[in-house]
Design a protein around this motif. Structure first.
Motif, PDB file in Angstrom:
ATOM      1  N   LYS A   1       1.160  -0.969  -0.535  1.00  0.00           N
ATOM      2  CA  LYS A   1       0.162   0.173   0.045  1.00  0.00           C
ATOM      3  C   LYS A   1       0.562   1.831   0.073  1.00  0.00           C
ATOM      4  N   GLY A   2       2.224   1.334   0.454  1.00  0.00           N
ATOM      5  CA  GLY A   2       3.246   2.366   1.049  1.00  0.00           C
ATOM      6  C   GLY A   2       4.164   2.317   1.011  1.00  0.00           C
ATOM      7  N   PHE A   3       5.299   3.413   1.200  1.00  0.00           N
ATOM      8  CA  PHE A   3       6.558   3.209   1.506  1.00  0.00           C
ATOM      9  C   PHE A   3       6.430   3.850   2.898  1.00  0.00           C
ATOM     10  N   ILE A   4       7.109   3.895   4.080  1.00  0.00           N
ATOM     11  CA  ILE A   4       7.398   4.621   5.038  1.00  0.00           C
ATOM     12  C   ILE A   4       8.687   4.868   5.156  1.00  0.00           C
ATOM     13  N   ILE A   5       9.755   6.312   4.892  1.00  0.00           N
ATOM     14  CA  ILE A   5      10.869   6.243   4.666  1.00  0.00           C
ATOM     15  C   ILE A   5      11.058   7.666   5.347  1.00  0.00           C
ATOM     16  N   PRO A   6      11.526   6.816   7.146  1.00  0.00           N
ATOM     17  CA  PRO A   6      11.718   7.958   8.550  1.00  0.00           C
ATOM     18  C   PRO A   6      12.559   8.864   7.788  1.00  0.00           C
ATOM     19  N   ASP A   7      13.658   8.533   7.031  1.00  0.00           N
ATOM     20  CA  ASP A   7      15.050   9.073   7.020  1.00  0.00           C
ATOM     21  C   ASP A   7      14.767  10.087   5.934  1.00  0.00           C
ATOM     22  N   LEU A   8      13.662  10.747   4.765  1.00  0.00           N
ATOM     23  CA  LEU A   8      13.716  10.892   3.704  1.00  0.00           C
ATOM     24  C   LEU A   8      12.358  12.076   4.134  1.00  0.00           C
ATOM     25  N   PRO A   9      12.977  13.145   4.302  1.00  0.00           N
ATOM     26  CA  PRO A   9      12.550  14.688   4.932  1.00  0.00           C
ATOM     27  C   PRO A   9      11.746  14.572   3.365  1.00  0.00           C
ATOM     28  N   TYR A  10      10.389  15.422   4.115  1.00  0.00           N
ATOM     29  CA  TYR A  10       9.544  15.943   2.572  1.00  0.00           C
ATOM     30  C   TYR A  10      10.045  16.946   2.127  1.00  0.00           C
ATOM     31  N   GLU A  11      11.128  17.369   2.268  1.00  0.00           N
ATOM     32  CA  GLU A  11      11.925  18.412   0.702  1.00  0.00           C
ATOM     33  C   GLU A  11      12.122  17.131  -0.415  1.00  0.00           C
ATOM     34  N   GLU A  12      12.897  16.606   0.469  1.00  0.00           N
ATOM     35  CA  GLU A  12      13.640  14.988  -0.971  1.00  0.00           C
ATOM     36  C   GLU A  12      12.329  14.128  -1.053  1.00  0.00           C
ATOM     37  N   ALA A  13      11.470  13.558  -0.851  1.00  0.00           N
ATOM     38  CA  ALA A  13      10.418  12.783  -1.008  1.00  0.00           C
ATOM     39  C   ALA A  13       9.620  13.855  -1.842  1.00  0.00           C
ATOM     40  N   VAL A  14       9.357  15.072  -1.498  1.00  0.00           N
ATOM     41  CA  VAL A  14       9.122  14.784  -3.239  1.00  0.00           C
ATOM     42  C   VAL A  14       8.893  14.429  -4.798  1.00  0.00           C
ATOM     43  N   ILE A  15      10.118  14.358  -4.724  1.00  0.00           N
ATOM     44  CA  ILE A  15      10.709  14.091  -5.802  1.00  0.00           C
ATOM     45  C   ILE A  15      10.486  12.520  -6.738  1.00  0.00           C
ATOM     46  N   TYR A  16       9.539  11.287  -5.127  1.00  0.00           N
ATOM     47  CA  TYR A  16       9.672  10.406  -5.265  1.00  0.00           C
ATOM     48  C   TYR A  16       8.532  10.374  -4.914  1.00  0.00           C
ATOM     49  N   GLU A  17       7.420  10.800  -4.650  1.00  0.00           N
ATOM     50  CA  GLU A  17       5.925  11.024  -4.102  1.00  0.00           C
ATOM     51  C   GLU A  17       5.498  10.390  -5.627  1.00  0.00           C
ATOM     52  N   ASP A  18       5.965  10.486  -6.712  1.00  0.00           N
ATOM     53  CA  ASP A  18       4.251  10.337  -7.863  1.00  0.00           C
ATOM     54  C   ASP A  18       5.365   8.740  -8.546  1.00  0.00           C
ATOM     55  N   LYS A  19       5.903   8.535  -7.589  1.00  0.00           N
ATOM     56  CA  LYS A  19       6.610   7.193  -8.571  1.00  0.00           C
ATOM     57  C   LYS A  19       5.447   5.919  -7.250  1.00  0.00           C
ATOM     58  N   PHE A  20       5.179   5.705  -6.036  1.00  0.00           N
ATOM     59  CA  PHE A  20       4.602   4.760  -5.597  1.00  0.00           C
ATOM     60  C   PHE A  20       4.541   5.857  -4.025  1.00  0.00           C
ATOM     61  N   PRO A  21       3.077   5.670  -3.661  1.00  0.00           N
ATOM     62  CA  PRO A  21       2.456   5.966  -2.241  1.00  0.00           C
ATOM     63  C   PRO A  21       3.589   6.363  -0.974  1.00  0.00           C
ATOM     64  N   LEU A  22       3.505   7.394  -0.697  1.00  0.00           N
ATOM     65  CA  LEU A  22       4.804   8.045   0.835  1.00  0.00           C
ATOM     66  C   LEU A  22       3.834   8.245   1.481  1.00  0.00           C
ATOM     67  N   ILE A  23       4.168   7.216   2.866  1.00  0.00           N
ATOM     68  CA  ILE A  23       3.039   7.730   4.343  1.00  0.00           C
ATOM     69  C   ILE A  23       3.947   9.550   4.619  1.00  0.00           C
ATOM     70  N   SER A  24       3.264  10.203   4.704  1.00  0.00           N
ATOM     71  CA  SER A  24       3.896  11.179   5.105  1.00  0.00           C
ATOM     72  C   SER A  24       4.405  11.560   6.638  1.00  0.00           C
ATOM     73  N   PHE A  25       4.849  11.839   7.253  1.00  0.00           N
ATOM     74  CA  PHE A  25       5.284  12.304   8.741  1.00  0.00           C
ATOM     75  C   PHE A  25       4.856  13.386   9.024  1.00  0.00           C
ATOM     76  N   VAL A  26       4.577  13.551  10.443  1.00  0.00           N
ATOM     77  CA  VAL A  26       3.997  14.682  11.640  1.00  0.00           C
ATOM     78  C   VAL A  26       4.834  14.793  12.589  1.00  0.00           C
ATOM     79  N   ALA A  27       5.657  15.931  12.753  1.00  0.00           N
ATOM     80  CA  ALA A  27       5.930  15.853  14.690  1.00  0.00           C
ATOM     81  C   ALA A  27       5.500  16.835  15.528  1.00  0.00           C
ATOM     82  N   PRO A  28       5.848  16.809  16.160  1.00  0.00           N
ATOM     83  CA  PRO A  28       5.451  18.128  17.300  1.00  0.00           C
ATOM     84  C   PRO A  28       5.819  19.312  16.907  1.00  0.00           C
ATOM     85  N   THR A  29       6.995  19.004  16.949  1.00  0.00           N
ATOM     86  CA  THR A  29       8.096  20.349  16.289  1.00  0.00           C
ATOM     87  C   THR A  29       7.916  21.059  14.900  1.00  0.00           C
ATOM     88  N   ASP A  30       6.809  20.450  14.044  1.00  0.00           N
ATOM     89  CA  ASP A  30       6.490  21.276  12.709  1.00  0.00           C
ATOM     90  C   ASP A  30       5.540  22.328  13.395  1.00  0.00           C
TER      91      ASP A  30
END
Length: 240
Positions: free
Chosen positions: A106-135
């Protein structure tokens, strides 16, 4: 009903045990599996999951083990691959997406791939978005422009397995105002904390509470029974 996602490290003590454990978890209330790809430096994980990653690699884990387990379970249970970006980069990201599609992941969970880099890959396969209390609220809006499957909310800044407490009511409110994508909380969720941590969210992600049993000096059948019992308790706790 709130969902329970279970993280399980692939291939420890062996791949067939992983399959048997996952089916037992399904019978005891687990709604989805975060299938961990063992890695030598799992920076977002605490000592328990780090140790099981290490043992799986020492026992000869190969990516084919993840493919094998996925082929057995994904047709019957929502399955996500959780790994560090090196897991995907080393084998080739396109190759990994091809395999994931083939097996019904259903999707990939990649904790060391920050959003700014994840956008490069998000059209290839579903990437689960991380949100943290510090955001910040603005950053959350940016991250959640196009969420897939569910949102993974990190319960605190740090590593998995710690039992920290943070007031997440405001960040939950912010996320719910932005999107109706299911929101699941992870980090520090166990049978004692599940009820409190699940307040206001759509589900929980549990890892260390299950994986720690794999390190116990008991038989494999006892491990499956014990982990499944914990899963049943957690599913009941989050739905009281």
């Amino acid at each position: 009903m709130k969902k329970l996602i279970a993280y399980i490290t692939t291939g420890y003590p062996d791949k067939n045990f992983t399959v048997d454990l996952i089916y037992s978890l399904k019978e005891n209330g687990v709604d989805g599996i975060e299938l961990g790809l063992p890695f030598s430096d799992p920076v977002a994980d605490g000592p328990i999951i780090q140790e099981v990653n290490k043992r799986a690699l020492e026992k000869g884990y190969k990516i084919q083990d993840t493919f094998y387990v996925t082929e057995q379970i994904a047709k019957n249970l929502d399955t996500y691959w959780m790994g560090y970006f090196n897991n995907f980069y080393h084998k080739g990201y396109d190759f990994m997406t091809q395999k994931a599609e083939e097996y019904g992941v259903k999707g990939f969970i990649i904790p060391d791939l920050p959003y700014e880099e994840a956008v490069i890959y998000e059209d290839k396969f579903p990437l689960i978005s991380f949100v943290a209390p510090t955001d910040s609220k603005e950053r959350i809006k940016q991250i959640l422009k196009n969420p897939k499957e569910f949102i993974y909310m990190v319960a605190y800044a740090g590593i998995t397995g710690a039992e920290k407490q943070e007031d997440l009511s405001e960040i939950i409110k912010t996320i719910k105002e932005i999107t109706d994508t299911p929101l699941y909380i992870g980090f520090g969720v166990n049978e004692k904390t599940a009820r409190e941590k699940s307040q206001g969210v759509d589900g929980v992600i549990v890892g260390s509470a299950f994986v720690k049993v794999l390190l116990e000096d008991i038989s494999n059948s006892e491990k499956i029974k014990k982990i499944s019992s914990i899963a049943k308790i957690i599913k009941e706790e989050i739905n009281i």
